[in-house]
Every structure is written in C-alpha cells, then in structure tokens.
Design a protein around this motif. Structure first.
Motif, PDB file in Angstrom:
ATOM      1  N   SER A 156       0.826  -1.211   0.000  1.00 17.52           N
ATOM      2  CA  SER A 156       0.000   0.000   0.000  1.00 17.52           C
ATOM      3  C   SER A 156       0.857   1.257   0.000  1.00 17.52           C
ATOM      4  O   SER A 156       0.573   2.224  -0.718  1.00 17.52           O
ATOM      5  CB  SER A 156      -0.932  -0.007   1.220  1.00 17.52           C
ATOM      6  OG  SER A 156      -1.808  -1.108   1.188  1.00 17.52           O
ATOM      7  N   GLY A 157       1.923   1.250   0.810  1.00 24.90           N
ATOM      8  CA  GLY A 157       2.801   2.411   0.853  1.00 24.90           C
ATOM      9  C   GLY A 157       3.497   2.669  -0.466  1.00 24.90           C
ATOM     10  O   GLY A 157       3.615   3.820  -0.907  1.00 24.90           O
ATOM     11  N   ALA A 160       1.167   4.103  -3.021  1.00 19.62           N
ATOM     12  CA  ALA A 160       0.847   5.502  -2.725  1.00 19.62           C
ATOM     13  C   ALA A 160       2.001   6.414  -3.111  1.00 19.62           C
ATOM     14  O   ALA A 160       1.803   7.543  -3.576  1.00 19.62           O
ATOM     15  CB  ALA A 160       0.523   5.664  -1.240  1.00 19.62           C
ATOM     16  N   ASP A 247     -12.263  -1.287  -5.689  1.00 21.66           N
ATOM     17  CA  ASP A 247     -11.255  -0.489  -6.390  1.00 21.66           C
ATOM     18  C   ASP A 247     -11.845   0.688  -7.168  1.00 21.66           C
ATOM     19  O   ASP A 247     -11.243   1.772  -7.184  1.00 21.66           O
ATOM     20  CB  ASP A 247     -10.447  -1.389  -7.332  1.00 21.66           C
ATOM     21  CG  ASP A 247      -9.463  -2.264  -6.567  1.00 21.66           C
ATOM     22  OD1 ASP A 247      -9.908  -2.928  -5.605  1.00 21.66           O
ATOM     23  OD2 ASP A 247      -8.276  -2.311  -6.931  1.00 21.66           O
ATOM     24  N   GLU A 250     -12.107   4.561  -6.045  1.00 25.10           N
ATOM     25  CA  GLU A 250     -11.105   5.606  -6.237  1.00 25.10           C
ATOM     26  C   GLU A 250     -11.551   6.609  -7.298  1.00 25.10           C
ATOM     27  O   GLU A 250     -11.241   7.800  -7.204  1.00 25.10           O
ATOM     28  CB  GLU A 250      -9.768   4.984  -6.623  1.00 25.10           C
ATOM     29  CG  GLU A 250      -9.152   4.134  -5.529  1.00 25.10           C
ATOM     30  CD  GLU A 250      -7.790   3.613  -5.906  1.00 25.10           C
ATOM     31  OE1 GLU A 250      -7.314   3.959  -7.016  1.00 25.10           O
ATOM     32  OE2 GLU A 250      -7.191   2.871  -5.113  1.00 25.10           O
ATOM     33  N   ALA A 270      -4.611   9.599  -0.507  1.00 24.16           N
ATOM     34  CA  ALA A 270      -3.615   9.343   0.536  1.00 24.16           C
ATOM     35  C   ALA A 270      -4.281   8.813   1.798  1.00 24.16           C
ATOM     36  O   ALA A 270      -3.729   7.947   2.495  1.00 24.16           O
ATOM     37  CB  ALA A 270      -2.835  10.615   0.839  1.00 24.16           C
ATOM     38  N   SER A 273      -4.797   5.130   1.308  1.00 25.05           N
ATOM     39  CA  SER A 273      -3.562   4.366   1.414  1.00 25.05           C
ATOM     40  C   SER A 273      -3.091   4.257   2.865  1.00 25.05           C
ATOM     41  O   SER A 273      -2.708   3.176   3.333  1.00 25.05           O
ATOM     42  CB  SER A 273      -2.464   5.007   0.558  1.00 25.05           C
ATOM     43  OG  SER A 273      -2.847   5.036  -0.804  1.00 25.05           O
ATOM     44  N   GLY A 335     -10.529   1.858   3.775  1.00 22.84           N
ATOM     45  CA  GLY A 335      -9.129   1.450   3.706  1.00 22.84           C
ATOM     46  C   GLY A 335      -8.750   0.494   4.810  1.00 22.84           C
ATOM     47  O   GLY A 335      -8.033  -0.498   4.585  1.00 22.84           O
TER      48      GLY A 335
END
Length: 450
Positions: A156-157, A160, A247, A250, A270, A273, A335
């Motif tokens: 995930s990081g 992002a 999904d 988004e 953000a 994420s 999230g």
C-alpha cells in the motif's frame, strides 16, 4: 486460563534469516510497478499526443498481464531463482524499448501498444513470489496473517508513493526517462531478489489439504491446477466481486475531491492508502492476541463476509457524506477493512489451493481482483459522468454487499480444506469433544460391518 497460540511478532519476522534481502529487493521491484502505470501513460501520450492511445496501451498491458498465473506456476515448478531473473530482464528490456520509442518521437500507436503487450506478457509475479516466501517461513495461520498484513502495508505504501515519484521524475527529466528509470529499478530489484536462498525451495503441498489421490491426475485437472480444488474457484469469484466493488471507489473519490479543490483528490487517495496500511498493521497485531485466537479459528468465509459488509456500509456512508470531513471518515473505514480482507483472502487461497508456499495460489487472487477492478473502474467512470459521484459509491456498496452475502452463505457449506483443524474444524479421527474416537468408535464400526 487460556493463552493465545504463539504468533511471531513483526520484529521477529523481519529478523528471520534472508528476509531483509528479499524485502529490500522486492520493494524495489514493486516500486517499479507502482511507477510504471503513470510513466507509461505520460510517455505514450507525449509521443503520440493522444490520451486514447495511452489508455489503449495501458489496457492492453493489463490484458496481457493476466498471464501471471501461468508464470507463477512456472516459478513453482522450475524454481524462482531460474525464472525470475529471465522475466525481470525481459520486462526491463520491454520498458526500455517503450522509453526509447517515446523519447525518439515515434508516433505510430501500434508500436507503443505492441511494446505494452510484450511488457505484460513477461512481467514477473513479484508480489506472489514474496507471499510464497512468507508462507514457507510462517506455517502457523496467525504468524502467516501477520506476515501477509506486513506485506499489505508495504504494498500500500509503495503504490501511494509510486505515482508521486513518477510524476516528479516525468516533470523534471521527461516521461521517457521516467519509464527508463522504472526499468532500471525493476531490473535491480528482480536480480537482487533472485540471489536470495529463500527462493530456492519450490512450493509444497498444504498440510491442511487432503492427501493426494493415488489415481493419476487427469490432463484437465493438471491444466486447471488449483482451479480444480473445491472452494478455490468460489474464492476467486468473491475476490472478483470485491475488486469490482472496492477499487472503482477511487474514481468516485477523485471526482468528489475535484469538487472540493485541486489538491483534494490526492489527499483523499492518501487517506485511503494510509488507512489501508494502518488496517494491515492492526490486523496483524490482532491475530496475535487472545481474541485473535478465536478469530484465526473462525471460518474464513465468515471473516470475509464481515469485512466485505463493513466495506459496503462505509461505501454507502461515502455516498451520503454531506462534506469532505464525513467522506474522510468513510474512506478511513474502507481502507482499514480493505487490507485485512486481502490478508484473509490470501490465507484462504493458500489453504484451498493445496499449494501452501506456492506463488500460483495468490497469483490467481491478484488476477481476479485486477479483472474486477478494471471492469469496475470503467463502469464507475460511466456512472460518474451520467449520474454523479454518489451513484458510483452506491454501485460499489451494492456489489460488495452481494459479495458479503455470498461469503456468509458459503460458510455453511465450506469444504474442510478451507478451515481445517487449525481454523476450528474438527481434526480427523477425533470425537465430538476433540478426544480420539477410542473403543466406542471402533466397537460401533465393527457392529456396522457385521
């Protein structure tokens, strides 16, 4: 007083021999996937002057990348240390060719589409390979869920951070160089990952799976692989539905954020994420506690149903949110539930597929999720244009609610390999209270034989 089963902590997981090298290499390789999408779009658009051509190239890449399960099976059978360097090199060469074409001003759309198609065919399954390593290092369900949670946080990081890096590099050095930089990062990560001795062992059969039949496997079952296992195809339908419903949110988030200001879409994404990363860490901590012991023993279908239902309610709340503040709260819930849902799906895929420790088990999950997300994203865009952002949120909520209902109904007819004794199922040869079926069981069977 009952105590939780011993679960390996995050620090102990990271300290396992060979893990730092694999994680560092996999982080580089995954970062290339996180920067690839935007780099490809910008490079093809700058060369052809057409966003339609860029979208077509990216769509063709997505279609050809659906061959991931076949490549994962190749990794499981031949060995990751042999196949991964080859695929990583070919993928880097394909990206380099696309970068050269874009930087050289090639305007022919078929050239870029063909290059994207080749890139999709040779793209290596990095994420499933890492999860296969975690599966072999963590045979107990609690430690594995914690490891998968840590993996979800890292992924995930990276996804992002990746688009931000790609946009910055494209703006300063040009889209073609951004794509070339993606190729270099991927090649470095792939080759470094293949050096690790942890990739030397092929996947093994799941200990929760029933013993293989002595009869020769039919050619069809051999081709289908895990798809022929009871319950595995149903799990893929569930992941397809959650990809279809989750999904595309988004798209609605970006559209709603644009109404609030130029920087709002990036901040809202953000939030998604960061909350997903926090949810993955929290889930990994929970499965190691006393309450987590009962959670680990529950049917995975029940857990998936609850998590999908939470996501559905949060999506509906996002549709009704009167302002950005309430929308942020709903996105935090979406999230935070999304990462644990992925962890449980991956764990269930390991058990149901009979490929505990193999890359193919979770590659099919990724493929089903991506297919659902691709269809859902296109549908969400059409809904936003026709009926506004709330309609996309409502559609996502309805699809995930249907997935939750299906998972909840499935828990009543789950195959024993889906749960097993470690998940609360009764072990073979045990009585109602978990004791061995002693003389009484043998006596009753002898009477029946007479």
């Amino acid at each position: 007083m009952s105590h939780p089963d011993p679960v390996v902590g995050y620090r102990a997981l990271l300290a396992l021999p060979g893990v730092p090298l694999v994680l560092t290499a996999a982080t580089l390789a995954r970062l290339s996937y996180a920067t690839f999408v935007l780099s490809l779009l910008l490079a093809v658009q700058s060369a052809t002057g057409s966003y339609a051509a860029a979208g077509t190239a990216l769509g063709v890449y997505g279609l050809t990348a659906s061959t991931m399960p076949a490549k994962a099976r190749l990794l499981d059978t031949v060995g990751a240390r042999r196949v991964l360097p080859l695929l990583s090199t070919l993928f880097a060469l394909a990206l380099t060719g696309l970068a050269v074409a874009a930087g050289g001003g090639v305007t022919a759309v078929p050239v870029h589409v063909a290059g994207a198609a080749v890139a999709g065919v040779v793209a290596p399954p990095v994420g499933p390979t890492v999860r296969a390593v975690w599966a072999r290092l963590t045979p107990d369900p609690g430690s594995r869920q914690r490891a998968y949670g840590l993996d979800a946080v890292v992924e995930s990081g990276l996804f992002a951070l990746g688009p931000v890096l790609a946009a910055a590099l494209a703006q300063t050095a040009g889209p073609a160089l951004a794509l070339a930089g993606t190729a270099v990062v991927h090649l470095l990560g792939g080759l470094l990952m293949a050096v690790s001795p942890l990739l030397a062992r092929p996947g093994s059969a799941s200990p929760a799976a029933p013993p293989p039949s002595r009869r020769p496997c039919s050619p069809l079952r051999r081709v289908l692989g895990p798809l022929a296992r009871p319950g595995y195809a149903v799990l893929l339908v569930f992941t397809f539905a959650t990809g279809l419903g989750n999904d595309p949110l988004e798209v609605a988030v970006v559209a709603r954020g644009q109404q609030a200001g130029a920087t709002a879409p990036g901040l809202l994404l953000a939030v998604l994420s960061v909350s997903a990363a926090a949810g993955g860490l929290a889930w990994g901590h929970l499965v190691g506690t006393a309450r987590g012991r009962r959670l680990r023993r529950a049917s995975p279908w029940s857990v998936l149903a609850v998590l999908a239902a939470v996501t559905s309610v949060a999506a509906a709340a996002a549709a009704l949110a009167p302002g950005v503040a309430w929308l942020v709260v709903a996105l935090v819930v979406v999230g935070a539930a999304g990462a644990p849902l992925a962890v449980v799906v991956y764990t269930a895929a390991d058990r149901l597929s009979g490929l505990d420790g193999g890359a193919e088990a979770t590659t099919w999950v990724n493929t089903a999720t991506n297919l659902g997300a691709s269809l859902g994203t296109a549908g969400a865009g059409a809904l936003v244009d026709a009926h506004g952002t709330a309609s996309a949120f409502w559609a996502g909520a309805a699809v995930t609610a249907a997935a939750a209902v299906g998972a909840w109904s499935r828990r009543w007819c789950a195959h024993p390999t889906a749960t097993g004794a470690a998940d609360g199922g009764r072990a073979p040869g045990r009585g109602r209270r978990g004791r061995p079926a002693g003389r009484r069981g043998r006596r009753s069977r002898s009477r029946r034989r007479r």
